[in-house]
Design an enzyme around this catalytic site. Structure first.
Site, PDB file in Angstrom:
ATOM      1  N   SER A 290       0.835  -1.204   0.000  1.00  0.00           N
ATOM      2  CA  SER A 290       0.000   0.000   0.000  1.00  0.00           C
ATOM      3  C   SER A 290       0.871   1.256   0.000  1.00  0.00           C
ATOM      4  O   SER A 290       1.994   1.251   0.498  1.00  0.00           O
ATOM      5  CB  SER A 290      -0.905   0.025   1.227  1.00  0.00           C
ATOM      6  OG  SER A 290      -1.676  -1.146   1.294  1.00  0.00           O
TER       7      SER A 290
HETATM    8  N1  SAH Z   1      -0.470  -4.953   4.200  1.00  0.00           N
HETATM    9  C1  SAH Z   1       0.210  -4.826   2.922  1.00  0.00           C
HETATM   10  C2  SAH Z   1      -0.739  -4.692   1.781  1.00  0.00           C
HETATM   11  C3  SAH Z   1      -1.031  -6.029   1.228  1.00  0.00           C
HETATM   12  S1  SAH Z   1      -2.057  -6.047  -0.194  1.00  0.00           S
HETATM   13  C4  SAH Z   1       1.221  -3.702   3.003  1.00  0.00           C
HETATM   14  O1  SAH Z   1       1.952  -3.696   3.930  1.00  0.00           O
HETATM   15  O2  SAH Z   1       1.331  -2.872   2.119  1.00  0.00           O
HETATM   16  C5  SAH Z   1      -3.429  -6.947   0.423  1.00  0.00           C
HETATM   17  C6  SAH Z   1      -3.182  -8.367   0.789  1.00  0.00           C
HETATM   18  O3  SAH Z   1      -4.401  -8.888   1.247  1.00  0.00           O
HETATM   19  C7  SAH Z   1      -2.737  -9.265  -0.357  1.00  0.00           C
HETATM   20  O4  SAH Z   1      -1.501  -9.832  -0.041  1.00  0.00           O
HETATM   21  C8  SAH Z   1      -3.836 -10.319  -0.442  1.00  0.00           C
HETATM   22  O5  SAH Z   1      -3.365 -11.614  -0.755  1.00  0.00           O
HETATM   23  C9  SAH Z   1      -4.386 -10.273   0.962  1.00  0.00           C
HETATM   24  N2  SAH Z   1      -5.734 -10.818   1.147  1.00  0.00           N
HETATM   25  C10 SAH Z   1      -6.824 -10.695   0.355  1.00  0.00           C
HETATM   26  N3  SAH Z   1      -7.859 -11.383   0.868  1.00  0.00           N
HETATM   27  C11 SAH Z   1      -7.425 -11.938   2.030  1.00  0.00           C
HETATM   28  C12 SAH Z   1      -8.011 -12.780   3.014  1.00  0.00           C
HETATM   29  N4  SAH Z   1      -9.281 -13.199   2.946  1.00  0.00           N
HETATM   30  N5  SAH Z   1      -7.257 -13.151   4.063  1.00  0.00           N
HETATM   31  C13 SAH Z   1      -5.967 -12.767   4.185  1.00  0.00           C
HETATM   32  N6  SAH Z   1      -5.349 -12.000   3.271  1.00  0.00           N
HETATM   33  C14 SAH Z   1      -6.061 -11.579   2.215  1.00  0.00           C
END
Ligand code: SAH
Length: 294
Positions: free
Chosen positions: A144
């Site tokens: 993000s």
């Molecule tokens: N927190 C991250 C952003 C990750 S992007 C950062 O530090 O920037 C969002 C993430 O959510 C992705 O890796 C995706 O695989 C995960 N995601 C989507 N649906 C999910 C679910 N039901 N449970 C756990 N993770 C999920």
């Protein structure tokens, strides 16, 4: 305009919502859309009225006692011996930009100024680690953008210290590392095994003792650890899973992007055993929240 909801479980659409056009320090409404482009526009918009904010004040905030050991631990790992010093100036610039974008919580700014974001970026993109954009981390997912990480944590924290916090969507682990600077215990769930492994690898050298990574479907939450006084979703669903509403402590705050193409950041506050309130904050763009594990 916030109103109480009825009995649980209930669809969030049934909750009354209030639209908050955020008010900046100067009293002007602030409408941020969390895309790189708009973040830049917001920055320009904010710059004119916050140019006089002394950035050094924000870079050396008071942090709660419990946050200090984690900060110093991280800094100790990245002393001048390695290339990390090259990233100190860009990281300071990122924090100064966050201030111009309206992030005001000194604890959040300190955490953003501490975590080495470049360690979470793949080598080909590491030069862009501190720009205000989301970047690919593989598997069609993204890290993000700094603004939205800081904004969501600021809203969830609401100026208070947080004990147990749950993050859904570990991704590369960056936001989890930031959360661990200002929460007593952080639990983060990722549904893609290879990203869960990547986050573990990225976080290893930082040795953050108060962060636990889980591989699983975050839509189910972590009932064995609940209740949480903060829950943060890094992926957007059409609605917030009931299990997560249920695992929010009374008085706790959950922040999540909601929607498909048109997404908004929503703040859910649990006000009673069967009472939640919803506040719509601003437009945003996140990867989708998906069920199950892969
Ligand atoms: N927190 C991250 C952003 C990750 S992007 C950062 O530090 O920037 C969002 C993430 O959510 C992705 O890796 C995706 O695989 C995960 N995601 C989507 N649906 C999910 C679910 N039901 N449970 C756990 N993770 C999920």
């Amino acid at each position: 305009m916030t109103a109480k909801s009825r009995k649980f479980p209930l669809p969030l659409s049934s909750l009354d919502s209030k639209s908050s056009s955020r008010t900046g320090k100067s009293g002007h409404p602030v409408q941020n859309i969390a895309t790189p482009q708009t973040a830049t526009q917001n920055a320009r918009h904010q710059q004119s009225r916050s140019a006089s904010v002394p950035v050094t004040r924000c870079l050396l905030p008071r942090v709660p006692d419990h946050a200090t050991p984690f900060r110093s631990e991280i800094m100790a790992q990245h002393k001048p011996a390695d290339a990390a010093t090259a990233y100190e100036a860009p990281r300071r610039a990122m924090v100064a930009r966050l201030v111009r974008q309206g992030i005001a919580d000194p604890v959040v700014l300190a955490a953003m100024g501490t975590v080495p974001r470049h360690l979470f970026i793949e080598s080909g993109l590491v030069g862009q680690a501190y720009i205000d954009a989301s970047l690919p981390i593989g598997y069609e997912q993204t890290i993000s953008q700094p603004y939205i990480v800081a904004r969501m944590i600021e809203v969830m924290r609401n100026g208070k210290s947080l004990k147990n916090v749950l993050e859904i969507g570990t991704g590369c682990g960056y936001q989890a590392a930031v959360l661990a600077q200002l929460c007593e215990n952080v639990y983060s769930i990722e549904r893609i095994k290879l990203l869960h492994e990547l986050a573990k690898k990225n976080l290893r050298s930082l040795r953050i003792a108060n962060l636990r990574l889980h591989y699983g479907d975050g839509m189910r939450g972590l009932p064995e650890v609940a209740p949480f006084d903060g829950i943060i979703l890094a992926a957007a669903g059409m609605q917030i899973p009931d299990a997560l509403l249920q695992q929010l402590a009374i008085g706790g705050r959950l922040i999540a992007p909601v929607g498909e193409k048109q997404q908004v950041l929503q703040l859910i506050e649990r006000t009673g055993n069967a009472d939640w309130t919803k506040t719509v904050l601003e437009g945003c763009y996140f990867v989708p929240l998906r069920p199950g594990i892969i």
